[in-house]
Design a protein around this motif. Sequence first.
Motif, short mmCIF file in Angstrom:
data_model
loop_
_atom_site.label_atom_id
_atom_site.label_comp_id
_atom_site.label_asym_id
_atom_site.label_seq_id
_atom_site.Cartn_x
_atom_site.Cartn_y
_atom_site.Cartn_z
N SER A 1 0.82 -1.21 0.00
CA SER A 1 0.00 0.00 0.00
C SER A 1 0.86 1.26 0.00
N ILE A 2 0.22 2.34 -0.39
CA ILE A 2 0.81 3.66 -0.22
C ILE A 2 -0.10 4.44 0.71
N CYS A 3 0.50 5.28 1.54
CA CYS A 3 -0.24 6.06 2.52
C CYS A 3 0.13 7.53 2.35
N HIS A 4 -0.88 8.36 2.25
CA HIS A 4 -0.69 9.80 2.04
C HIS A 4 -0.92 10.60 3.32
N CYS A 5 -1.06 9.93 4.47
CA CYS A 5 -1.34 10.66 5.71
C CYS A 5 -0.18 11.59 6.05
N LEU A 6 -0.46 12.60 6.83
CA LEU A 6 0.55 13.59 7.18
C LEU A 6 1.66 12.99 8.04
N ALA A 7 1.32 12.02 8.89
CA ALA A 7 2.35 11.37 9.72
C ALA A 7 3.35 10.62 8.83
N CYS A 8 2.89 9.95 7.80
CA CYS A 8 3.80 9.24 6.89
C CYS A 8 4.61 10.23 6.06
N GLN A 9 4.01 11.33 5.67
CA GLN A 9 4.76 12.33 4.92
C GLN A 9 5.92 12.87 5.77
N ARG A 10 5.63 13.15 7.03
CA ARG A 10 6.70 13.66 7.91
C ARG A 10 7.76 12.61 8.18
N ARG A 11 7.32 11.38 8.41
CA ARG A 11 8.27 10.30 8.74
C ARG A 11 9.20 10.00 7.58
N THR A 12 8.69 9.97 6.36
CA THR A 12 9.51 9.60 5.21
C THR A 12 10.21 10.78 4.56
N GLY A 13 9.69 11.98 4.77
CA GLY A 13 10.23 13.15 4.08
C GLY A 13 9.77 13.21 2.64
N GLY A 14 8.81 12.38 2.26
CA GLY A 14 8.28 12.35 0.91
C GLY A 14 6.77 12.60 0.91
N PRO A 15 6.15 12.62 -0.26
CA PRO A 15 4.73 12.92 -0.34
C PRO A 15 3.83 11.74 0.08
N PHE A 16 4.40 10.56 0.24
CA PHE A 16 3.65 9.39 0.71
C PHE A 16 4.65 8.33 1.15
N SER A 17 4.14 7.29 1.80
CA SER A 17 4.98 6.14 2.14
C SER A 17 4.47 4.95 1.35
N GLU A 18 5.34 3.98 1.12
CA GLU A 18 4.93 2.73 0.50
C GLU A 18 5.46 1.60 1.37
N GLN A 19 4.60 0.66 1.67
CA GLN A 19 4.98 -0.43 2.55
C GLN A 19 4.34 -1.74 2.10
N ALA A 20 5.02 -2.82 2.45
CA ALA A 20 4.52 -4.17 2.20
C ALA A 20 4.26 -4.83 3.55
N ARG A 21 3.11 -5.44 3.68
CA ARG A 21 2.72 -6.09 4.93
C ARG A 21 2.91 -7.60 4.80
N PHE A 22 3.54 -8.19 5.81
CA PHE A 22 3.82 -9.62 5.83
C PHE A 22 3.32 -10.23 7.14
N PRO A 23 2.95 -11.52 7.13
CA PRO A 23 2.67 -12.19 8.40
C PRO A 23 3.92 -12.14 9.28
N ARG A 24 3.73 -11.88 10.55
CA ARG A 24 4.85 -11.74 11.50
C ARG A 24 5.82 -12.93 11.43
N GLU A 25 5.29 -14.13 11.29
CA GLU A 25 6.15 -15.31 11.29
C GLU A 25 7.01 -15.43 10.02
N SER A 26 6.74 -14.60 9.00
CA SER A 26 7.52 -14.61 7.76
C SER A 26 8.71 -13.67 7.80
N VAL A 27 8.85 -12.87 8.88
CA VAL A 27 9.88 -11.83 8.95
C VAL A 27 10.87 -12.16 10.06
N THR A 28 12.17 -12.12 9.72
CA THR A 28 13.23 -12.36 10.70
C THR A 28 14.16 -11.16 10.72
N PRO A 29 14.03 -10.28 11.72
CA PRO A 29 14.95 -9.14 11.85
C PRO A 29 16.30 -9.60 12.39
N THR A 30 17.36 -8.91 11.96
CA THR A 30 18.71 -9.17 12.44
C THR A 30 19.40 -7.81 12.64
#
Length: 131
Positions: free
Chosen positions: A25-54
């Motif tokens: 998805s892309i999000c045009h909310c003001l919080a995402c604009q401020r967080r990314t420094g761009g006009p929108f954010s783009e993110q991919a959502r995954f099931p928690r068990e599919s992601v391994t942070p290191t």
Amino acid sequence: MMDRIASCSCGQLTARVVGAPVRISICHCLACQRRTGGPFSEQARFPRESVTPTGVSSEYVQAGDDGPGARFHFCPRCSATVYYEPLGLPEYISIPVGAFADPGFPAPTVSVYEGRKHGWVVPPSPAEHFQ
């Protein structure tokens, strides 16, 4: 099965993902604009068990324009966000698409907060659109 690695700019913090995203998805909310420094954010959502942070992450909890917000995990060295936990959806982890550094990543299929969208932005079609 698809295997991808998201990374911060310096490579210290990564997130390995196995499988396809359940939503892009892309999000045009003001919080995402401020967080990314761009006009929108783009993110991919995954099931928690599919992601391994290191690596080591710093965290920042940010309220959204609506809803409970998210807990962002970013590199304490280079400050790039690698993944975040949507607080209202504990079974998922979202990853900013740019963290994959993959120009072939699939296009978003959802566009939210379009009432705050910059006038020159044209979301991909077909996509679900929400004000």
